[in-house]
Each structure stands twice: as C-alpha cells, then as structure tokens.
Design a protein around this motif. Structure first.
Motif, PDB file in Angstrom:
ATOM      1  N   ARG A 161      13.352   0.900  13.971  1.00 52.88           N
ATOM      2  CA  ARG A 161      12.536   2.176  14.029  1.00 52.88           C
ATOM      3  C   ARG A 161      13.915   2.840  15.389  1.00 52.88           C
ATOM      4  O   ARG A 161      13.714   3.995  15.528  1.00 52.88           O
ATOM      5  CB  ARG A 161      12.487   1.861  15.863  1.00 52.88           C
ATOM      6  CG  ARG A 161      10.779   1.002  15.913  1.00 52.88           C
ATOM      7  CD  ARG A 161       9.657   1.507  14.755  1.00 52.88           C
ATOM      8  NE  ARG A 161       8.772   0.969  14.660  1.00 52.88           N
ATOM      9  CZ  ARG A 161       8.090   0.714  13.711  1.00 52.88           C
ATOM     10  NH1 ARG A 161       9.359   0.337  12.704  1.00 52.88           N
ATOM     11  NH2 ARG A 161       7.472  -0.480  12.862  1.00 52.88           N
ATOM     12  N   ASP A 184       0.741   3.900   2.334  1.00 55.84           N
ATOM     13  CA  ASP A 184       1.743   3.935   3.766  1.00 55.84           C
ATOM     14  C   ASP A 184       3.021   2.839   3.244  1.00 55.84           C
ATOM     15  O   ASP A 184       3.828   4.040   4.553  1.00 55.84           O
ATOM     16  CB  ASP A 184       0.368   3.535   4.518  1.00 55.84           C
ATOM     17  CG  ASP A 184      -0.451   4.404   4.660  1.00 55.84           C
ATOM     18  OD1 ASP A 184      -1.108   4.666   4.033  1.00 55.84           O
ATOM     19  OD2 ASP A 184       0.040   5.736   5.449  1.00 55.84           O
ATOM     20  N   GLN A 185       2.612   2.101   3.159  1.00 59.36           N
ATOM     21  CA  GLN A 185       4.788   1.630   2.609  1.00 59.36           C
ATOM     22  C   GLN A 185       5.698   2.394   1.769  1.00 59.36           C
ATOM     23  O   GLN A 185       6.364   1.821   2.219  1.00 59.36           O
ATOM     24  CB  GLN A 185       3.821   0.087   2.547  1.00 59.36           C
ATOM     25  CG  GLN A 185       2.856  -1.094   3.434  1.00 59.36           C
ATOM     26  CD  GLN A 185       2.956  -0.643   5.290  1.00 59.36           C
ATOM     27  OE1 GLN A 185       4.360  -0.686   5.603  1.00 59.36           O
ATOM     28  NE2 GLN A 185       2.529  -0.327   5.293  1.00 59.36           N
ATOM     29  N   MET A 203      11.575  12.944  -0.643  1.00 56.33           N
ATOM     30  CA  MET A 203      11.210  11.489  -1.033  1.00 56.33           C
ATOM     31  C   MET A 203      11.870  10.157  -1.299  1.00 56.33           C
ATOM     32  O   MET A 203      11.980   9.443  -0.672  1.00 56.33           O
ATOM     33  CB  MET A 203       9.356  11.843  -1.741  1.00 56.33           C
ATOM     34  CG  MET A 203       8.622  12.605  -1.836  1.00 56.33           C
ATOM     35  SD  MET A 203       7.698  12.612  -0.652  1.00 56.33           S
ATOM     36  CE  MET A 203       7.286  14.976  -0.601  1.00 56.33           C
ATOM     37  N   ASP A 225       1.146  -1.316   0.361  1.00 61.49           N
ATOM     38  CA  ASP A 225       0.080   0.354  -0.382  1.00 61.49           C
ATOM     39  C   ASP A 225       0.626   0.577   0.380  1.00 61.49           C
ATOM     40  O   ASP A 225       1.946   1.106   0.431  1.00 61.49           O
ATOM     41  CB  ASP A 225      -0.910   0.228   1.156  1.00 61.49           C
ATOM     42  CG  ASP A 225      -0.409   0.109   2.736  1.00 61.49           C
ATOM     43  OD1 ASP A 225      -0.051   0.503   3.124  1.00 61.49           O
ATOM     44  OD2 ASP A 225      -0.220  -0.829   2.742  1.00 61.49           O
ATOM     45  N   ALA A 232       3.115   8.445   6.257  1.00 62.80           N
ATOM     46  CA  ALA A 232       2.349   9.870   5.802  1.00 62.80           C
ATOM     47  C   ALA A 232       3.175  11.306   6.546  1.00 62.80           C
ATOM     48  O   ALA A 232       3.068  12.673   6.690  1.00 62.80           O
ATOM     49  CB  ALA A 232       1.506  10.050   6.799  1.00 62.80           C
ATOM     50  N   ARG A 233       4.387  10.756   7.089  1.00 60.96           N
ATOM     51  CA  ARG A 233       4.850  12.198   7.900  1.00 60.96           C
ATOM     52  C   ARG A 233       6.023  12.042   7.049  1.00 60.96           C
ATOM     53  O   ARG A 233       6.280  13.467   7.167  1.00 60.96           O
ATOM     54  CB  ARG A 233       5.862  10.598   9.205  1.00 60.96           C
ATOM     55  CG  ARG A 233       6.707  10.091   8.412  1.00 60.96           C
ATOM     56  CD  ARG A 233       7.253   9.198   9.930  1.00 60.96           C
ATOM     57  NE  ARG A 233       8.052   8.310  10.246  1.00 60.96           N
ATOM     58  CZ  ARG A 233       9.568   8.054   9.695  1.00 60.96           C
ATOM     59  NH1 ARG A 233       9.885   9.056   9.919  1.00 60.96           N
ATOM     60  NH2 ARG A 233       9.976   7.051   8.861  1.00 60.96           N
ATOM     61  N   LEU A 276       4.348  13.379   4.363  1.00 60.84           N
ATOM     62  CA  LEU A 276       3.264  14.050   3.010  1.00 60.84           C
ATOM     63  C   LEU A 276       3.735  15.344   3.928  1.00 60.84           C
ATOM     64  O   LEU A 276       3.121  16.076   3.567  1.00 60.84           O
ATOM     65  CB  LEU A 276       2.004  13.624   2.967  1.00 60.84           C
ATOM     66  CG  LEU A 276       2.699  12.327   2.109  1.00 60.84           C
ATOM     67  CD1 LEU A 276       3.095  11.144   2.393  1.00 60.84           C
ATOM     68  CD2 LEU A 276       0.986  11.812   2.771  1.00 60.84           C
ATOM     69  N   THR A 277       4.358  15.324   4.758  1.00 55.11           N
ATOM     70  CA  THR A 277       4.103  17.325   5.412  1.00 55.11           C
ATOM     71  C   THR A 277       5.177  18.602   4.476  1.00 55.11           C
ATOM     72  O   THR A 277       5.379  19.396   4.543  1.00 55.11           O
ATOM     73  CB  THR A 277       4.604  16.910   6.805  1.00 55.11           C
ATOM     74  OG1 THR A 277       6.277  16.745   6.789  1.00 55.11           O
ATOM     75  CG2 THR A 277       3.877  16.610   7.549  1.00 55.11           C
ATOM     76  N   ALA A 278       5.365  17.311   3.296  1.00 54.36           N
ATOM     77  CA  ALA A 278       6.731  18.829   2.700  1.00 54.36           C
ATOM     78  C   ALA A 278       5.403  19.047   1.905  1.00 54.36           C
ATOM     79  O   ALA A 278       4.301  19.161   1.378  1.00 54.36           O
ATOM     80  CB  ALA A 278       7.121  17.889   1.856  1.00 54.36           C
ATOM     81  N   TRP A 295       8.953   2.048   6.434  1.00 57.82           N
ATOM     82  CA  TRP A 295       9.089   1.075   8.324  1.00 57.82           C
ATOM     83  C   TRP A 295       9.981  -0.550   7.720  1.00 57.82           C
ATOM     84  O   TRP A 295      10.104  -0.163   8.139  1.00 57.82           O
ATOM     85  CB  TRP A 295       7.479   0.507   7.376  1.00 57.82           C
ATOM     86  CG  TRP A 295       6.679   1.876   7.811  1.00 57.82           C
ATOM     87  CD1 TRP A 295       4.613   2.179   7.729  1.00 57.82           C
ATOM     88  CD2 TRP A 295       6.293   2.967   8.991  1.00 57.82           C
ATOM     89  NE1 TRP A 295       4.488   2.903   8.011  1.00 57.82           N
ATOM     90  CE2 TRP A 295       5.252   3.324   9.358  1.00 57.82           C
ATOM     91  CE3 TRP A 295       6.774   3.195  10.506  1.00 57.82           C
ATOM     92  CZ2 TRP A 295       4.936   4.825   9.658  1.00 57.82           C
ATOM     93  CZ3 TRP A 295       7.401   4.103  10.559  1.00 57.82           C
ATOM     94  CH2 TRP A 295       5.650   5.141  10.653  1.00 57.82           C
ATOM     95  N   TRP A 296       9.652  -0.003   6.251  1.00 59.71           N
ATOM     96  CA  TRP A 296      10.392  -1.862   6.030  1.00 59.71           C
ATOM     97  C   TRP A 296      12.300  -1.205   5.829  1.00 59.71           C
ATOM     98  O   TRP A 296      13.042  -2.231   6.218  1.00 59.71           O
ATOM     99  CB  TRP A 296       9.915  -2.100   5.157  1.00 59.71           C
ATOM    100  CG  TRP A 296       8.766  -2.474   5.314  1.00 59.71           C
ATOM    101  CD1 TRP A 296       7.719  -3.357   5.997  1.00 59.71           C
ATOM    102  CD2 TRP A 296       7.362  -3.242   3.613  1.00 59.71           C
ATOM    103  NE1 TRP A 296       6.357  -3.207   5.632  1.00 59.71           N
ATOM    104  CE2 TRP A 296       6.550  -3.216   4.356  1.00 59.71           C
ATOM    105  CE3 TRP A 296       7.703  -2.953   2.347  1.00 59.71           C
ATOM    106  CZ2 TRP A 296       4.777  -3.682   3.570  1.00 59.71           C
ATOM    107  CZ3 TRP A 296       6.711  -3.344   1.319  1.00 59.71           C
ATOM    108  CH2 TRP A 296       5.541  -3.660   2.466  1.00 59.71           C
TER     109      TRP A 296
END
Lengths: 467, 205
Positions: free
Chosen positions: B50, B22-23, B38, B20, B27-28, B30-32, B45-46
C-alpha cells in the motif's frame, strides 16, 4: 428450423461475410463515455477519419466524475477534469451529441440510453463498457467493446464479429416476497460460474422473467457479462413497448406503429434450438449475497459460506481459499449477520427509480446503523429529479443515507468515492473483485432492498424479516 | 499492430483463477487520455504494497522471472471490464503471449487487436506448464503461431523422461492471418464502404 431472437438480430445486421473472416456487423447505436473513448478518437485524428454516423453516436460522462452534491468542476481531481475536457473537445470536433454534466441530461450511460428511448428492440448497441449488456433487456443485441473497436465503430459504424452461440436461461415459477431480479441473476451466476457463459449470448426466458418490469430486466441483462456472456437478451413485449413509448428518441406516430409491428416479430421461434439451456425455479430462490471476489461466489442469505472441503475441483478450492483470505471471512460461517461498514446503493445494475423506491421503502422510518456510512447514487439526473419529486431523497437523508448526484461512483471507485482498506461494502453494484470499490475494499453484492436492510442493521440481514 | 510470428521466452507463472481486469489494471489507471503509462499499473494491487513499494512475494517482482514475455495463468483470465487498458498494461510491461485454459471474451478480442497472443490450452496442460516454470524458472517456451504450437525446447534436447509437447492451440484463421502480418480491422472495415452505404440505404437508416 426456426431462429432464436439472437440469430434474428444478428442476421439482420450482417452486411458482409467474407469466407474465412468474421462477419461485418452494422451497429445501430454507439454509446460513448469519457474513460474508454479518448484513445479511439485519437486513432481517428491520426488517420484523418471523421465519425461516420454522429447521429447514431451518443456520449455522456459517468465513470470518473465526482458525485458529491455541490462538487464544482474547478475542484475536481485533475485527471477526471482532463478526461471530461477531452470528451467535450472530441464530441465538439467530431459532431457527436454529448449529454454533459453541465446540462439537464446526464448519467450512467446504461441508464440514460434506455431513459431517452435510444435503446430499442432489434437494435445492435455497443459501448466501450462491458455492462452494455444491460440494453439486452429491450431485445437489443448489446455488448461491450474495447477501445480499438470503439474506434472501428466511430469510423465505420461496423465491427468485425464472430457469431456467438446461444444459451437459454429459463426462469420458471414466480419470485417470493423480498426476492428480486438481482437475486435471480446472482443465483444464475452462482450456478453457472463467472466463466460459464463465455462464447454465448444468454436469452432469459420463462414466467419469472416475463413478470419483471424493465428496470428489473435491465438488472438481469446488466450482469450477463458477470456470467461470462457478452450479451443477454429478453424478448420485447408489451412491458417493453409501454416503457419506450413517448421517450425522446422513440419513434412517433406512424413510425411507432410500424416499429411495434416489427418488434412483435422479435422473439425466438418455437422450433428454434439453443446450443445450451439452463432452468431455474424462481419459487425456490432466496435473497442472494456474494461472499467472495468474483460474482459467481454467492449464496442465499440463509446459507453458509462454502467450505473448501465441499469443492472437488482443486482450482475452485484455491479460488475459494484466496477469496476468503482477502474477504476476511471464515469457511462455513453464516453470511447473515456479517458485519457491514459501508452501504452503496447505485451503479448501472441498480440505480433506477424503481431500485431507489424499493430501497427507500426499507429505509423509511428507520435509521442507518451508527457505524455504517451509507450512500445513494442515482443513475441519472432524471432519476435524481424523479426521486426528489417523490420525496425519496428526504427519506434517505432522514434515515442517514448520503444523497448524491448521478454517476458510477463507488461501483468502480474511479472517482473519489472509495471504500477504505478492509471495509465491508454491502453494494448493489455488479463486481466484487479485489479492490474494486477502493484499495483493500471487500464487496458483498446484493439487491437494493437487501443493501438498505444491511444499512439499517449494520450487518447482512435477510430483508424478508423486516418487510 | 506489432506482428506475431514466433516467440521464445521464459514464462511467468500466475497460479490464480478468474484474474479480473481490475487486478490486471485497477480503475485508477484508467484516467489517462492516452495509452501510455499502463505498464506501471499492471497487477498493481498484487505488485505493490500500500505504500507503493514492491511486494517481494508477488511473482512479477521475483528476480528469476524478470524478462519473461509469456504469462501462464489459471482459467477465466481477463474477466470483467471491457477496458483495453488491461491489454495495454500487459504489452507495455513486456508480455507478448498469455496462456490460460479459458479467457473472457472481451479480453480475448482486445488482445488480438494489440498483438498479444492469447493461447487456450487444456487445464491439465496449463497445470503442467505452471508446475514446470515454478520448479525450473529458466524453462524456455517456444510459441510458433504459424504451426499453432507451444514447445519446450530446453526439455526436448537431451532431457530425461517423457518428451513433453508440442501442444497445439486453436485460433481463428482470420485472426491468425492478422497477427502474422500485424494487420488491424480498421483497414478491412474501411474497405467495406460500399456495402455499408448500401446497407444504410436499403434499411433507410
């Protein structure tokens, strides 16, 4: 042969169709928010182009903004503040009306569009957001677009589109007590798959759909994209007209009568043929809960998480195994009773006044479980004000829910509302993707009343037992 | 838009279904307010632990796949959000084509508008390509847009066993035309000014 509702709206908006090229489709309303628009406005600046129809363009801020009551803008994270400022500048420079968080009208773009009467039957509506499909509940052809296309619509009020195929989803019979629109759409996606609607526009039909109020119809159309379809439609009827009548942007006087006469024609002809059809028996539906990492991975609350050995397709098996590993769930376990850490009631799927009333009815006189953090985020300032006028905020607060301002919030965790690593979130939102509600968060999608019941019991609960 | 004609590159195997948006980009990122930056968020995430360190188990971090410009993935690639940031993340990282049995509609459209070629091939073929590039990471693939084919030149030349490919893929002729020449829709739409104005007048918009 007759036409489907989709074909009627489509045909009425094609302004050019060159041989070998996609159709040029006219757009009646363009909704804009802070996250997917800045790069599109930049394109206009680079090319020296104006916004062609600022009167058909409506902007608000919803995705990145904090929703804590009393959060003042100077304390916002820099990036959210920058996006909001960019939107203000862009709207001012290009003459686009903006429903600012500073004013009385603001909220999730798919909540305020209908609320203001911008959304009307037969329209084409786009927004740089996949849940634009929500507006299909009014019999409008509404779909999400990318930022390049946001630029195209700003500059020309048009888009190049290939005509989608049609897919009838018939929901016959009537819903049982405690079974809601959210359960209908989660059941449809569980049956047809997260990619099952790719290339199609859904039209939801049948007795169970006709019986729904507008908020419920919006919940269903909202998640069309979760089933792979860019748009979902419900033919307008008296329920639709009654909802629209009197709203700010609704036609008035003679224009209203003329509009309603036209809207009555917006239905699929009896002899029209859909490319695909699917029929569901509403009577057999139960409250649904997702267990996996795509919205198609859902089961009725009385059932168990599937076993890999039940699945024939190796890709489906792999997908299930990786989802369960992420979710920390065991194949074959009952979904009822699954521990919950956080409850989120909100999002463009389920943050309307009807959703909050239903959730409050469960919360009333009960307490949120001691280990659960629960928040209620109304979809708009108008929803918030209405809920407060009805005392819903007090019911939620007394039960231990946190009451918030309007925005997208923990649906996509772009602002500071994030579920912690490994936390289980009973959520009324639309996506259970990995990390969607915060890094390592585990979403269990369900209806507002199911989420309220989960908050009270601290675990996934069949809401019908406490109704 | 960067034109796309032919591409010869190794490929990166992502044996995952329903990847998807989000992967692809959380969203974090997307604040640009610009398109830049990008690529660092691609598959965040993958790709990162962390604590922000690279996750060595994730295929994007494995040395044998560095420099691959083709991504091969399981079905329903790009489901979810309309964020074009997902496509920008892929292109900025260096991908120029994605091969999958099925794509989400909005992602597919967004790709075409940024010179990223989405190629639909049958499930079986994609499975075979994934096997190949997992077994032999330096397998070179050649994508030829004019002839709408994917070939494996390194296997064709003197390899043993059955020759594999070429596989042909479908693409809308108009989109193909735009990709080959690097044209975007905006110029085309601006040329329709007369029809747009006529439509607005007739519909009393």
């Amino acid at each position: 042969m007759g036409k489907t509702l989709f074909e009627k709206i489509w045909d009425a908006h094609v302004i050019a169709q060159d041989e070998g090229a996609p159709a040029v489709l006219y757009i009646d309303a363009h909704l804009v928010h802070e996250v997917t628009s800045p790069q599109a406005f930049a394109t206009l600046r680079e090319r020296g182009l104006p916004v062609r129809r600022p009167d058909k363009t409506f902007a608000t801020m919803d995705h990145a903004i904090p929703t804590r009551i009393g959060a003042v803008e100077v304390d916002w994270p820099d990036d959210a503040a920058t996006q909001v400022r960019a939107l203000r500048t862009n709207c001012a420079d290009f003459g686009v009306p903006l429903f600012d968080i500073e004013g009385d009208i603001q909220g999730i773009v798919h909540v305020i569009g209908p609320e203001l009467g911008i959304t009307q039957p037969g329209m084409t509506i786009v927004c740089g957001d996949s849940h634009t499909s929500t507006h299909g509940a009014f019999g409008a052809l509404a779909f999400g677009i990318g930022t390049s296309e946001v630029g195209h619509v700003l500059a020309t009020q048009c888009l190049m589109q290939k005509q989608a195929k049609t897919f009838a989803i018939n929901v016959e019979g009537s819903l049982g007590h405690g079974v809601t629109a959210k359960d209908i759409i989660l059941a449809i996606i569980a049956k047809n798959g997260a990619g099952g609607g790719v290339g199609y526009v859904f039209e939801y039909r049948g007795e169970a759909i006709r019986a729904l109020d507008m908020a419920s119809r919006m919940t269903i159309c909202n998640m069309s994209i979760e089933g792979g379809a860019r748009a979902g439609l419900i033919a307008p009827d008296e329920t639709t007209f009654e909802y629209i009548n009197g709203r700010t942007y609704a036609p008035k006087g003679d224009a209203w009568d003329k509009a309603v006469a036209h809207w009555h024609t917006l239905k699929t002809d009896d002899d029209a043929v859909f490319d695909r059809e699917l029929t569901l028996d509403a009577t057999a539906l139960e409250p649904m809960v997702t267990y996996g990492t795509n919205p198609g991975q859902g089961v009725p609350v009385t059932k168990r998480v599937p076993k890999a050995s039940d699945l024939e397709d190796p890709a489906e098996r792999r997908s299930l195994q990786s989802a369960l590993e992420y979710m920390g769930l065991t194949e074959g376990q009952p979904i009822e009773g699954q521990h919950v850490d956080i409850v989120f009631i909100g999002s463009c799927t389920n943050s309307r006044i009807e959703d909050l009333r239903a959730a409050a009815a469960i919360a009333k006189g009960r307490r949120v479980s001691s280990h659960v953090e629960a928040l209620v985020v109304p979809g708009s300032k108008a929803v918030k004000a209405q809920a407060e006028a009805e005392g819903l905020d007090r019911i939620f607060s007394e039960a231990g829910f946190e009451w918030r301002g309007a925005g997208c919030s923990m649906c996509l965790a772009m602002n500071d509302d994030k579920a912690g690593e490994g936390k289980y979130v009973a959520s009324t939102s639309n996506r259970n993707f990995m990390g969607r509600q915060g890094p390592g968060s585990r979403s269990l999608l369900m209806s507002p009343i199911m989420a309220a019941a989960a908050a009270v019991n601290g675990r996934v609960t069949d809401v019908r037992e406490i109704l | 838009m960067q034109p796309f004609t032919t591409l010869t590159s190794t490929a990166l195997p992502l044996r995952t279904e329903n990847v998807d948006t989000d992967q692809i980009i959380p969203a974090r990122y997307l604040t640009a307010v610009t398109q830049e930056g990008m690529g660092d968020g691609l598959f965040s995430w993958w790709r990162y632990a962390r604590d922000g360190s690279p996750n060595p188990d994730f295929v994007l971090n494995q040395p044998q796949y560095q420099g691959s410009e083709i991504l091969v993935a399981g079905r329903n690639f790009g489901i979810g959000s309309s964020r074009e940031h997902a496509v920008w993340a892929l292109t900025q990282y260096g991908f120029r084509a994605v091969i999958s049995p099925a794509f989400a509609d909005i992602f597919y459209n967004n790709s075409l508008k940024n010179g990223l070629l989405p190629i639909r091939l049958p499930e079986e073929t994609v499975g075979r390509l994934l096997d190949l590039v997992e077994e032999v990471p330096h397998t070179s693939m050649c994508i030829d847009l004019p002839s709408q084919t994917v070939t494996l030149p390194s296997l064709d030349s003197g390899g043993s066993g059955e020759p594999e490919g070429p596989w042909t893929f479908d693409i809308d002729p108009f989109r193909k035309h735009c990709l080959l020449r690097g044209l975007d829709d905006l110029g085309y739409l601006l040329d329709k000014e007369e029809q747009i104005s006529a439509f607005e007048a007739a519909a009393s918009y």
